[in-house]
Design a protein around this motif. Sequence first.
Motif, mmCIF file in Angstrom:
data_model
loop_
_atom_site.group_PDB
_atom_site.id
_atom_site.type_symbol
_atom_site.label_atom_id
_atom_site.label_comp_id
_atom_site.label_asym_id
_atom_site.label_seq_id
_atom_site.Cartn_x
_atom_site.Cartn_y
_atom_site.Cartn_z
ATOM 1 N N GLY A 55 0.973 -0.789 0.041
ATOM 2 C CA GLY A 55 -0.194 -0.161 -0.184
ATOM 3 C C GLY A 55 0.471 1.164 0.207
ATOM 4 N N LEU A 56 2.178 0.709 0.225
ATOM 5 C CA LEU A 56 2.968 2.529 -0.006
ATOM 6 C C LEU A 56 3.133 2.729 -1.215
ATOM 7 C CD1 LEU A 56 6.549 1.015 2.249
ATOM 8 C CD2 LEU A 56 4.093 3.014 2.946
ATOM 9 N N SER A 57 2.926 2.346 -2.190
ATOM 10 C CA SER A 57 2.967 3.244 -3.926
ATOM 11 C C SER A 57 2.164 2.573 -4.375
ATOM 12 C CB SER A 57 3.980 2.303 -4.334
ATOM 13 O OG SER A 57 4.117 1.083 -4.523
ATOM 14 N N ALA A 58 1.400 3.431 -5.036
ATOM 15 C CA ALA A 58 0.381 3.095 -6.064
ATOM 16 C C ALA A 58 0.946 2.628 -7.464
ATOM 17 C CB ALA A 58 -0.022 4.593 -5.940
ATOM 18 N N GLY A 59 1.812 1.963 -7.813
ATOM 19 C CA GLY A 59 2.055 1.295 -9.006
ATOM 20 C C GLY A 59 3.700 1.359 -9.283
ATOM 21 N N ARG A 60 3.611 2.277 -8.407
ATOM 22 C CA ARG A 60 5.801 2.712 -8.739
ATOM 23 C C ARG A 60 6.167 3.261 -7.399
ATOM 24 N NH1 ARG A 60 6.463 8.478 -7.829
ATOM 25 N NH2 ARG A 60 8.360 8.153 -9.252
ATOM 26 N N ALA A 61 8.113 3.129 -7.336
ATOM 27 C CA ALA A 61 8.481 3.344 -6.091
ATOM 28 C C ALA A 61 8.425 4.351 -5.828
ATOM 29 C CB ALA A 61 9.820 2.701 -6.805
#
Length: 150
Positions: A75-81
Amino acid sequence: MPVTLDVNGQRYTVEPNGRRLLGVLRDELELFGTKLACGEGACGACAVLLDGKPVNSCLLLVEAAVGHEIVTIEGLSAGRATAVQEAFVAEDALQCGFCTPGQIVSATALLERVPTPSREDIHEAMSGNLCRCGAYPKIERAIMRAAGNA
């Protein structure tokens, strides 16, 4: 009786049955980034954010998480680092990678709280996260890099 959990911005209804949050995250929600290592809250591999604060999900009963925002490594990233994740890669701070999700979760919480941490801040914030590979200097450098202090 079923309860509702807010995990990574989504709501899930689960049966608590005295289970720990880690078990529900991995076994029911299939969020495998959060790891089971010691099962005693001593290593940090199972760290998740609970209302923005790192907690050991292997110790937290599901019932205690109700009404709180839970964020896992997924959950920390939305599809990208994120900047922290990119810094861990750049500094080669992941070695075997098993503890990395917990390390990144704890580092993210630190940087939210203290945007430009000192080495002492980092050591204190990361003291609950163990790395069996001994990548501590690289982890410290990664956190400093993510904070813009590289």
